[in-house]
Each structure stands twice: as structure tokens, then as C-alpha cells.
Design an enzyme around this catalytic site. Structure first.
Site, PDB file in Angstrom:
ATOM      1  N   GLY A  32      40.837  39.187  31.922  1.00 56.87           N
ATOM      2  CA  GLY A  32      39.417  39.108  31.576  1.00 56.87           C
ATOM      3  C   GLY A  32      38.685  38.044  32.360  1.00 56.87           C
ATOM      4  N   ALA A  33      37.489  37.651  31.852  1.00 53.99           N
ATOM      5  CA  ALA A  33      36.585  36.750  32.582  1.00 53.99           C
ATOM      6  C   ALA A  33      36.395  37.312  34.001  1.00 53.99           C
ATOM      7  CB  ALA A  33      37.101  35.315  32.602  1.00 53.99           C
ATOM      8  N   HIS A  38      37.836  40.762  40.872  1.00 55.70           N
ATOM      9  CA  HIS A  38      38.373  41.905  40.105  1.00 55.70           C
ATOM     10  C   HIS A  38      37.672  43.194  40.531  1.00 55.70           C
ATOM     11  CE1 HIS A  38      39.161  38.557  37.105  1.00 55.70           C
ATOM     12  NE2 HIS A  38      40.349  39.108  37.209  1.00 55.70           N
ATOM     13  N   LEU A 191      37.230  33.262  44.466  1.00 53.24           N
ATOM     14  CA  LEU A 191      36.755  33.566  43.116  1.00 53.24           C
ATOM     15  C   LEU A 191      37.947  33.559  42.174  1.00 53.24           C
ATOM     16  CD1 LEU A 191      34.032  36.326  43.586  1.00 53.24           C
ATOM     17  CD2 LEU A 191      33.907  33.863  43.905  1.00 53.24           C
ATOM     18  N   SER A 193      38.800  33.282  37.641  1.00 49.53           N
ATOM     19  CA  SER A 193      38.266  33.143  36.277  1.00 49.53           C
ATOM     20  C   SER A 193      38.209  31.674  35.887  1.00 49.53           C
ATOM     21  CB  SER A 193      39.150  33.904  35.288  1.00 49.53           C
ATOM     22  OG  SER A 193      39.249  35.243  35.696  1.00 49.53           O
TER      23      SER A 193
END
Ligand code: PAF
Length: 286
Positions: A32-33, A38, A191, A193
Site C-alpha cells: 500500500g501507500a 507502483h 519513489l 512509500s
């Protein structure tokens, strides 16, 4: 997009998906995040496969400290919107009990020592936890392609090894692993999270990693590996990072790079105050 939380819901949704789109699925496992890194995995999966499933699961087995697991950024509502906008077909966002029920037995996995070096040395048990969860997710979501980000280079090697082990155990081919290049911001910051945990001053210092890569790229061919590492570590310290390791591997594995032996991949881990960052970069002869 179908959101599932239990294994039962997941199986139902998968059956429907396979009967409508076939069994050429792509799996993008995440914690997630979600960010543009992603998104690049998802875009490639959507281009390649007939359907795409994403998992959002902050896997407790791969964290060394409960506090780190608790602190890991969670923003499920935004993640669901992001996934829908990116055209993902199916999301599995379970609780730990659903992934690891009390009667489930973790497999013994021989990761061939890949789990013990570098990240593994600083985070004992981390890669066993990653391999166990990825194996479990693959059992739950059979797919043709598995997408992993190269930002976690050592994790890619561990998962590659996991796929080999699974092939040996089942005699079946299993999914193809697709390694997707790291996405960086305009200043070269990878990048992650975990960047969400950084304040503005810390973000500025984190970019020191990219500045160091840029410097290393200009000098690596002229320096002995040890001098290159020592100088780079000094730069990283001056940028305000607390270094854990900087290592030059022969690309494709973790063997040490020696001069004249193709292109090196530099692997780094360090801390910005209480946030741990990792990154890697391939240096090529220009
Ligand atoms: O890279 C990650 O986000 C995680 O390690 C993964 C592969 C989803 C397993 O929990």
C-alpha cells in the site's frame, strides 16, 4: 474493480475474473501507500496480461520491529482510488489472520544465503518473511506474471529464488517474474512509500543519495572499488545520512563487483533520523 478482504471473497472474485478474462493474470503485490513507482508496475501488467490483481498487505513477518510495522504508512482509501484509476481488476486487502490463519504452516525455504547478506544482515529474517508472504499470495492468486520493483533489488533476487524453489517443489512452471525499473522524482530520489514518513528537510537530505549516484557515475571507471565506496560514503554522511552499507555487486546477483567485470550495481542502505532508506543504481559504461 473488485475489492476483497477474505480468502473466500478473493476466490469467488478470481473465479469470476478467470471465467471472463482467462487465466493470463498479472499480480502486483504491494504494502500500500501507492505511488507512481507502483503505477509503473501496474501499467506494465495491464499492457502484458489479460487482468491484473494487486494485494495491499503490510506483512508483519518482514518487519524486524513491531514499531516499524505500526508506523508503516497506511492510506487504504486513497490506495483504492489510485488502483481503480489505474485500471486494476482485483484488489486483495486482507488482515494478517486471513493471510496466516492459525492452522497454516509456514514452508521451510532455503534462500541460498541471499537472505543473509546486506539487507538480510541488517534485517535478520526480513527476506524469509518476504518469501513466505509472496509464496502465500501466489498460492492464493495463481498468475502468469509477477511484477516486482527493482528499487528492492535484493528482494527481486530472493523472489526469483523463491520461484525456482516453488518450481522444484511443484514441477510446474509458475509465473514469470517481471522486474520493473525504479521510478525517480525530478531530483533522482527513488519513489518509496517510506518517503511519506519524511519531512521537507529530510526529503531534501534524502536526495543526497541521488546526488551521490550522480557523482559515482562520473568517477566509477577511474577509481578502485574500495576508494569509490569510501568517498561515496563520506559524501552520503556529509548529506546527513547515517550509512549502513554501500556495496558494489556484479549486476544480476550479489557477488562483489571487481574492476573490468562488466557494469556494477551499487546497493545502499542508510538512515535519515528514524527513517531507513534503501536504493540501488546500475553504472554503465557510456
Ligand atoms: O516490496 C514490497 O512492497 C513487499 O516486500 C512485498 C513484495 C509486497 C511483500 O510484502
Amino acid at each position: 474493480m473488485v475489492v476483497t478482504r477474505t480468502v473466500e471473497e478473493l476466490q469467488e472474485a478470481l473465479t469470476a475474473l478467470v471465467s471472463s478474462k482467462g487465466d493470463d493474470g498479472g499480480l502486483v503485490p504491494t504494502m500500500g501507500a501507492l505511488h507512481e513507482g507502483h503505477a509503473s508496475l501496474m501499467a506494465l501488467a495491464l499492457e502484458t496480461n489479460a487482468w491484473v490483481a494487486t494485494t495491499i498487505f503490510v506483512n508483519p513477518l518482514q518487519f524486524n520491529h513491531l514499531a516499524d510495522w505500526v508506523r508503516y504508512p497506511r492510506c487504504e482509501k486513497e490506495d483504492f482510488i489510485f488502483l481503480k484509476e489505474h485500471g486494476v481488476d482485483l484488489v486483495f486487502a486482507p488482515t494478517p489472520d486471513e493471510v496466516f490463519p492459525f492452522d497454516w504452516v509456514a514452508p521451510e525455504l532455503d534462500l541460498g544465503g541471499l537472505d543473509l547478506q546486506l539487507e538480510g544482515a541488517f534485517r535478520p529474517g526480513h527476506f524469509k518473511g518476504v518469501a513466505i508472504v509472496v509464496g502465500r499470495l501466489l498460492d492464493l492468486i495463481p498468475c502468469a506474471s509477477l511484477y516486482m520493483g527493482l528499487k528492492d533489488y535484493q528482494q527481486c533476487l530472493v523472489v526469483e529464488r523463491l520461484l525456482l524453489l516453488r518450481k522444484g517443489m511443484s514441477g510446474q512452471e509458475g509465473p514469470v517474474m517481471v522486474k520493473v525499473p525504479t521510478v525517480r522524482d525530478g531530483d533522482g530520489l527513488a519513489l518509496s512509500s517510506r518517503n511519506l514518513l519524511l519531512g521537507p528537510d529530510q526529503l531534501a537530505r534524502a536526495k543526497g543519495i541521488a546526488r551521490t549516484w550522480a557523482w559515482m557515475k562520473t568517477v566509477w571507471q577511474g577509481l578502485e572499488p574500495q576508494d569509490l565506496i569510501e568517498n561515496a560514503l563520506k559524501r552520503l554522511t556529509a548529506e546527513g545520512l547515517r550509512n549502513e552499507y554501500l556495496y558494489l555487486a556484479r549486476d544480476g546477483g550479489l557477488e562483489p563487483w571487481v574492476k573490468g567485470d562488466g557494469n556494477p550495481r551499487a546497493l545502499y542502505a542508510g538512515w535519515l533520523d528514524e527513517v531507513r532508506l534503501i536504493d540501488n543504481e546500475l553504472f554503465s559504461i557510456v
